[in-house]
Design a protein around this motif. Structure first.
Motif, mmCIF file in Angstrom:
data_model
loop_
_atom_site.group_PDB
_atom_site.id
_atom_site.type_symbol
_atom_site.label_atom_id
_atom_site.label_comp_id
_atom_site.label_asym_id
_atom_site.label_seq_id
_atom_site.Cartn_x
_atom_site.Cartn_y
_atom_site.Cartn_z
ATOM 1 N N ASP A 1 30.872 41.918 27.995
ATOM 2 C CA ASP A 1 29.691 40.677 28.169
ATOM 3 C C ASP A 1 29.804 39.821 29.046
ATOM 4 N N ALA A 2 31.147 39.130 28.516
ATOM 5 C CA ALA A 2 31.936 38.024 28.216
ATOM 6 C C ALA A 2 32.808 38.255 30.023
ATOM 7 N N LEU A 3 32.946 38.986 30.380
ATOM 8 C CA LEU A 3 34.100 39.549 31.213
ATOM 9 C C LEU A 3 33.077 39.540 32.779
ATOM 10 N N ALA A 4 32.051 40.506 32.397
ATOM 11 C CA ALA A 4 31.176 40.909 34.105
ATOM 12 C C ALA A 4 30.008 40.632 32.853
ATOM 13 N N ALA B 1 35.950 59.434 23.637
ATOM 14 C CA ALA B 1 37.586 59.381 24.872
ATOM 15 C C ALA B 1 36.650 58.587 25.682
ATOM 16 N N ASN B 2 35.914 58.356 25.955
ATOM 17 C CA ASN B 2 34.986 57.699 26.966
ATOM 18 C C ASN B 2 34.949 55.950 26.721
ATOM 19 N N MET B 3 34.958 55.386 25.215
ATOM 20 C CA MET B 3 34.032 54.784 24.677
ATOM 21 C C MET B 3 35.603 53.682 24.176
ATOM 22 N N HIS B 4 36.671 54.659 24.001
ATOM 23 C CA HIS B 4 38.085 53.738 24.456
ATOM 24 C C HIS B 4 38.996 54.052 25.133
ATOM 25 N N ALA B 5 38.409 54.834 26.072
ATOM 26 C CA ALA B 5 38.625 54.151 27.748
ATOM 27 C C ALA B 5 38.283 52.787 27.875
ATOM 28 N N CYS B 6 36.851 52.897 27.698
ATOM 29 C CA CYS B 6 35.962 51.331 27.894
ATOM 30 C C CYS B 6 36.706 50.062 27.749
ATOM 31 N N GLU B 7 37.213 50.365 25.499
ATOM 32 C CA GLU B 7 38.261 49.106 25.185
ATOM 33 C C GLU B 7 39.341 49.160 26.077
ATOM 34 N N ALA B 8 40.327 50.272 26.621
ATOM 35 C CA ALA B 8 41.341 49.916 26.838
ATOM 36 C C ALA B 8 40.883 49.599 29.089
ATOM 37 N N MET B 9 39.902 49.582 29.345
ATOM 38 C CA MET B 9 39.741 49.334 30.550
ATOM 39 C C MET B 9 39.592 47.579 30.771
ATOM 40 N N ILE B 10 38.530 47.105 29.430
ATOM 41 C CA ILE B 10 38.464 45.725 29.174
ATOM 42 C C ILE B 10 39.555 45.204 29.164
ATOM 43 N N SER B 11 40.646 45.513 27.874
ATOM 44 C CA SER B 11 41.892 45.233 28.458
ATOM 45 C C SER B 11 42.394 45.187 29.381
ATOM 46 N N ALA B 12 42.657 46.237 30.546
ATOM 47 C CA ALA B 12 43.523 45.974 31.779
ATOM 48 C C ALA B 12 42.871 44.898 32.440
ATOM 49 N N PHE B 13 42.005 44.630 32.479
ATOM 50 C CA PHE B 13 41.262 44.078 33.530
ATOM 51 C C PHE B 13 41.736 42.496 32.639
ATOM 52 N N ARG B 14 41.659 41.952 31.332
ATOM 53 C CA ARG B 14 41.906 41.005 30.695
ATOM 54 C C ARG B 14 44.023 40.464 30.647
ATOM 55 N N ALA B 15 44.074 41.943 30.884
ATOM 56 C CA ALA B 15 45.687 41.884 31.078
ATOM 57 C C ALA B 15 46.422 41.290 33.201
ATOM 58 N N THR B 16 45.149 42.347 33.703
ATOM 59 C CA THR B 16 46.088 41.550 35.586
ATOM 60 C C THR B 16 44.989 41.105 35.972
ATOM 61 N N GLY B 17 43.616 40.706 35.623
ATOM 62 C CA GLY B 17 42.759 40.603 36.595
ATOM 63 C C GLY B 17 41.964 41.690 37.278
ATOM 64 N N GLU B 18 42.729 43.052 37.730
ATOM 65 C CA GLU B 18 42.498 43.717 38.686
ATOM 66 C C GLU B 18 41.062 44.168 38.881
ATOM 67 N N GLN B 19 40.203 44.424 39.440
ATOM 68 C CA GLN B 19 38.843 44.734 39.616
ATOM 69 C C GLN B 19 38.530 45.770 39.604
ATOM 70 N N ARG B 20 38.735 47.178 39.573
ATOM 71 C CA ARG B 20 38.864 48.172 39.706
ATOM 72 C C ARG B 20 38.230 48.497 37.980
ATOM 73 N N TYR B 21 39.512 48.157 37.085
ATOM 74 C CA TYR B 21 39.335 48.206 34.973
ATOM 75 C C TYR B 21 38.278 47.986 35.014
ATOM 76 N N ILE B 22 37.085 46.640 35.514
ATOM 77 C CA ILE B 22 36.536 46.099 34.637
ATOM 78 C C ILE B 22 35.069 46.871 35.599
ATOM 79 N N GLU B 23 35.116 47.655 36.170
ATOM 80 C CA GLU B 23 34.269 48.380 37.359
ATOM 81 C C GLU B 23 33.394 49.413 36.634
ATOM 82 N N ARG B 24 35.472 49.750 36.198
ATOM 83 C CA ARG B 24 34.757 51.402 35.703
ATOM 84 C C ARG B 24 34.651 51.361 34.016
#
Length: 406
Positions: free
Chosen positions: A276-279, A181-204
């Motif tokens: 790594d490509a994003l942060a 669940a945490n691995m796929h949450a990480c995947e979702a957070m990467i996509s969320a940051f790509r889509a929105t640019g909101e920092q909280r997603y890539i930090e998570r």
């Protein structure tokens, strides 16, 4: 005379393979009364018109979004919107913010069969909203934020820096903890940051990656996992200590199998480099290299080809089956590593895995990929897609390769 193999590194081939895979679902999958059917035989026959699973429902949003982003064809955006609306109409409980795990859909109405709240499912809800927003659904940004807030409120454990896994419909947590669940949450957070640019997603995303790939992976030490030191184990107790016995004698659980999942090591390698490509962080590349290199060294079947499913802590193969998603995620990881490092050996792995999949997994008669083969690459089931598959992993892997090569 054997037909020549495609150029698996060609963007033209990859884009066409996405279309060809989706074509298996296109003519038969859409249910006019809501959503899409989830259960298909090898020839495309729908063998269950009523049962709907949260993971399939959300993954259909993702696959259609990928096709729309790749081709620009309006029919894929329409399919994405149809799938997205069904997630909200049939699975979401507006009173609690939770999503049902399994429903019966009949005569335009949903009856909940399993209301358990799974963080794994919530990860795919967030991924679906992120991809939908990216593909032209502006309201999906707010839905993504709502789902993130729900996951934070009910699953997030600040003291551990990871999400809990499962709760009752009224949010009482069970004691099970899992890396998946945490691995796929990480995947979702990467996509969320790509889509929105909101920092909280890539930090998570970074926090999840560190928690699993550094802290939890360190629990697989030489004393407890002589052949898998530093690998990611699947199952944990409520305090995040390792549960070595969970589902040890149950090979039927598709979401929580026992043993080290060879494909999850390579999937994490891919995610670490996308992160790594994003942060950028110094630890991402060495960890990705290690997980991929060790997984392929120990998980590749030198006799029959392909990557095995499960490995015990002592290095013995506990499940020699070949699963489509393991091959697909490993192929994508090889390409991302090849682009990131410039090392030809990763392209060699990419080509080797694709050659194997082209021969054994791609159904050249009916389309899409077979789901699971035995150790000798024989197909024992007529089910091409059951709960959760919908060719999300293999289509996602092709999409990830396209992103990696630009």
């Amino acid at each position: 005379m054997t037909a020549p193999l495609p150029d698996f590194r060609s963007p033209t081939f990859l884009r066409q393979h996405l279309r060809d895979t989706m074509a298996f679902y296109d003519p038969v999958a859409t249910d006019p009364s809501g959503g899409l059917y989830h259960f298909f035989l090898d020839d495309g026959t729908v063998y269950d018109t009523r049962t709907r699973h949260l993971v399939s429902a959300t993954r259909f949003v993702v696959t259609h979004a990928m096709l729309y982003r790749t081709t620009g064809e309006a029919r894929y955006q329409a399919g994405m919107r149809h799938a997205l609306q069904f997630v909200r109409d049939a699975f979401l409980d507006p009173a609690t913010g939770g999503y049902a795990w399994l429903i019966d859909w009949h005569d335009g109405r949903a009856t909940v069969l399993d209301a358990t709240r799974h963080c794994y499912g919530m990860a795919f809800v967030m991924l679906a909203y992120a991809r939908a927003f990216e593909a032209g659904v502006p309201e999906a940004r707010a839905w993504l934020a709502e789902a993130f807030d729900t996951a934070e409120r009910h699953f997030w454990q600040p003291s551990q820096g990871l999400y809990a896994d499962e709760s009752s419909p009224d949010w009482a947590l069970t004691g099970y903890r899992g890396q998946n669940a945490n691995m796929h949450a990480c995947e979702a957070m990467i996509s969320a940051f790509r889509a929105t640019g909101e920092q909280r997603y890539i930090e998570r995303a970074e926090q999840l990656a560190q928690g699993i790939c550094q802290r939890q992976a360190a629990l697989s030490d030489r004393a407890s996992a002589s052949a898998a030191e530093g690998w990611v184990w699947e199952h944990y107790q409520a305090d995040w200590s390792v549960d070595w016995e969970y589902n040890r004698h149950d090979r039927t659980n598709i979401f929580r199998p026992w043993g080290y999942q060879v494909g999850h090591q390579t999937e994490w390698a891919k995610l670490l480099l996308q992160l790594d490509a994003l942060a950028p962080a110094d630890w991402h590349l060495p960890c990705a290299r290690f997980l991929f290199d060790d997984a392929l060294a120990k998980g590749w079947d030198a006799v029959h080809g392909g990557i095995v499913y499960g490995m015990a802590p002592d290095g013995s193969v506990c499940d020699d089956g070949k699963y489509h998603w393991v091959q697909a995620e490993s192929m994508a990881a090889a390409a991302v590593l090849a682009v990131r490092t410039g090392e030809p050996r990763y392209w060699d792995w990419y080509d080797r895995i694709w050659n194997y999949c082209w021969e054994h997994f791609v159904d050249h008669e009916h389309g899409a990929w077979f789901r699971i083969l035995d150790g000798a690459n024989r197909n024992h089931t007529r089910e091409k897609s059951n709960a959760g598959k919908v060719d999300y992993h293999n289509m996602g892997a092709v999409y990830d390769v396209l992103l990696a090569i630009g």
